[in-house]
Design an enzyme around this catalytic site. Structure first.
Site, PDB file in Angstrom:
ATOM      1  N   ASN A   6       0.830  -1.198   0.000  1.00 61.42           N
ATOM      2  CA  ASN A   6       0.000   0.000   0.000  1.00 61.42           C
ATOM      3  C   ASN A   6       0.866   1.250   0.000  1.00 61.42           C
ATOM      4  O   ASN A   6       1.783   1.360   0.835  1.00 61.42           O
ATOM      5  CB  ASN A   6      -0.887   0.022   1.256  1.00 61.42           C
ATOM      6  N   GLU A   7       0.608   2.157  -0.916  1.00 64.47           N
ATOM      7  CA  GLU A   7       1.243   3.497  -0.939  1.00 64.47           C
ATOM      8  C   GLU A   7       2.727   3.446  -0.583  1.00 64.47           C
ATOM      9  O   GLU A   7       3.184   4.166   0.307  1.00 64.47           O
ATOM     10  CB  GLU A   7       0.489   4.454  -0.007  1.00 64.47           C
ATOM     11  N   GLU A  52      -8.290   3.809  -3.850  1.00 67.01           N
ATOM     12  CA  GLU A  52      -8.680   4.720  -2.770  1.00 67.01           C
ATOM     13  C   GLU A  52      -9.125   6.017  -3.412  1.00 67.01           C
ATOM     14  O   GLU A  52      -8.325   6.675  -4.098  1.00 67.01           O
ATOM     15  CB  GLU A  52      -7.527   4.976  -1.799  1.00 67.01           C
TER      16      GLU A  52
HETATM   17  O1  AHR Z   1      -7.880   5.892   3.745  1.00 70.75           O
HETATM   18  C1  AHR Z   1      -7.043   6.420   4.742  1.00 70.75           C
HETATM   19  C2  AHR Z   1      -5.577   6.256   4.410  1.00 70.75           C
HETATM   20  O2  AHR Z   1      -5.303   7.021   3.264  1.00 70.75           O
HETATM   21  C3  AHR Z   1      -5.109   4.870   4.023  1.00 70.75           C
HETATM   22  O3  AHR Z   1      -4.779   4.092   5.126  1.00 70.75           O
HETATM   23  C4  AHR Z   1      -3.885   5.150   3.209  1.00 70.75           C
HETATM   24  O4  AHR Z   1      -3.635   4.154   2.250  1.00 70.75           O
HETATM   25  C5  AHR Z   1      -4.139   6.511   2.603  1.00 70.75           C
HETATM   26  O5  AHR Z   1      -3.097   7.374   2.786  1.00 70.75           O
END
Ligand code: AHR
Length: 505
Positions: A172-173, A292
């Site tokens: 993730n990210e 997201e």
């Molecule tokens: O959705 C909230 C946060 O936003 C998530 O944990 C992260 O992946 C993003 O920065």
């Protein structure tokens, strides 16, 4: 009166609308899981401890695939903690959100909740503090039927059939300095490629999503995509996009144009991916998983005082509980229009998130659950959009936005489904003070009747649904719709989102 004109022609299909476009995201964060979807003491709780009122709202929302368990959370998560006898599961520190994770709800419990809400599981593996080997263990546990150590462990834990998870996020990210195990594009690209290759050796059916940038405004945006895809092009199916929008400095005009930024973001990522494909001489296309997206008043969260004490790690604290306005819902509906407009390449998306945490559904412990303003555009779009997304011819008046330059006051998309003889139109009016009458040329659709219309607007664009007034805002039928042969007109109020459901033939 301002006017605009749209032409809908089913010959101009952009791509098939994927059900996965209406996905969601559940992270172990704040009161999302605990006190959100799971509250054993709640009057509506079922025998598994899940709130039935929340289940009903999630079903009404119409969410397809749900990404789990994070988010930033996943980069420190040990999946083994979340399976097996509940009493033996460890309590762990969640470094991402400075909380305690009790692991009371884990993979098995979450999957059983998904069955109740009618959604599919999309899993993220931890490539922050962990690596290929742990990803393989989880894949074996989830997808191998029997006869191996992890598959038998799953069966001992009460699940005979495999979870058969198809969609997998490779971390993730990983471009974000806030991420546990943050890496350079080169390091992450190599790790993602190794992990993807190994996962495919174990289960060739999986669809893999490599991390793109965590926003189009990251300093590494573009170069990150190029480098990561150079390492992983042959190994993955999707690259992720993440974007959150908020009204800043009272600039409503720019906020209402946020989808212009999303359009540009998507088109830039497609360009970066196709560049890598061209350099490699590959005929393969990498799609986008917009896993997201939402309105998030992240700047308020950044300025909040945080608990940083080594002695305080609360369980399920109130975090990121944004309360959404009518204006937020209009921008939100416009972001869905942007996703639909790019149906040829955006083939999966996850609204971040679902319950209590930047969410369309809110709950009170022991109390009610209610719909935020953003609930409505999601539920209606998910229900009405099907078949093909169409490229519209749009003539609309323009306005100057401080952040995104000159942009149209109207944005719109239509879908057309020959198999059910239906069509749908989704449109927003970004004007802060003027209604607009939109004429829609329907000549190519034949005989059209209006089945339903919904407009979300309010004289107070900052009106909200709250615990004290949970039904203050909801969409209403649009009484201005008129249909003549080959043409429909509708007047859309300032700062509004509208959906029209049409029957054909
Ligand atoms: O959705 C909230 C946060 O936003 C998530 O944990 C992260 O992946 C993003 O920065």
């Amino acid at each position: 009166m301002l006017t605009a004109r749209l032409t809908i022609d089913p010959h101009f299909a952009v791509g098939t609308v994927q059900r996965r476009l209406f996905g969601g995201f559940v992270e172990h964060l704040g009161r999302h899981v605990y006190d959100g979807i799971y509250e054993p003491g709640h009057p509506t709780a079922d025998t598994d401890g899940f709130r039935a009122d929340v289940i009903e709202l999630v079903r009404e929302l119409g969410v397809s695939t749900i990404r789990y368990p994070g988010g930033n959370f996943v980069s420190g998560f040990r999946w083994e903690d979340s399976v097996g006898p509940r009493k033996q599961r460890p309590r762990r520190l969640d470094l991402a959100w400075h909380s305690t994770e009790t692991n009371e709800v884990g993979l098995h419990e979450f999957d059983s909740w998904l069955q109740k809400v009618g959604s599919d599981l999309m899993l993220a593996v931890n490539l922050g503090t962990r690596g290929t080997s742990e990803a393989l263990d989880l894949l074996e546990y989830a997808n191998i039927a029997d006869g191996t150590s992890r598959a038998e462990e799953r069966k001992r834990n009460g699940r005979t059939e495999p979870f058969a998870v198809e969609m997998w996020c490779l971390g993730n990210e990983m471009d974000g300095p806030w991420q546990l195990g943050h890496r350079s594009a080169d390091d992450y690209g190599k790790l993602a490629s190794r992990t993807a290759k190994a996962m495919r050796m174990l289960d060739p059916r999986v669809k893999l999503i490599v991390c793109g940038s965590s926003s189009a405004h990251m300093p590494t945006f573009g170069e990150w995509e190029r480098t990561v895809l150079t390492h992983t092009y042959d190994d993955v199916d999707y690259i992720s996009c993440h974007a959150y929008y908020e009204e800043r400095d009272g600039d409503l005009g720019s906020f209402l144009a946020s989808a212009v930024d999303m359009d540009h973001f998507i088109e830039s990522v497609i360009a970066a991916a196709d560049h890598v494909g061209a350099v490699r001489g590959s005929s393969k296309k990498i799609d986008i998983s917009f896993d997201e997206w939402n309105i998030w008043y992240a700047s308020r969260f950044e300025n909040e005082e945080k608990i940083e004490s080594i002695d305080q790690w609360p369980v399920a604290p109130r975090l990121l509980e944004d309360v959404y306005t009518v204006a937020d819902a209009v921008v939100f509906g416009n972001l869905m229009i942007s996703l639909l407009k790019h149906s040829d390449r955006v083939r999966s998306a996850s609204l971040a998130q679902l319950v209590n945490v930047i969410a369309p559904i809110m709950t009170e412990p022991g109390g009610p659950a209610w719909r935020q303003t953003t609930f409505f555009p999601f539920a209606i779009t998910s229900r009405l959009a099907c078949g093909s997304a169409l490229d519209l011819k749009l003539d609309a008046p323009l306005y100057d936005s401080r952040r995104y330059g000159t942009v149209p006051l109207i944005d719109a998309v239509a879908t057309h489904d020959a198999s059910t003889a239906t069509a749908a139109v989704f449109l927003v009016n970004r004007s802060t003070d003027e209604p607009i009458t939109v004429t829609i040329d329907l000549t190519s659709l034949g005989t059209v009747t209006l089945r339903e219309s919904h407009t979300l607007a309010d004289t107070d664009v900052y009106a909200k649904n709250t615990l004290g007034d949970p039904e203050r805002v909801s969409p209403r039928p649009n009484d201005s719709v008129r249909i003549a042969p080959g043409e429909l007109t509708v007047t859309v109020p300032p700062v509004s989102w509208t959906a029209l459901g049409l029957d054909l033939g």
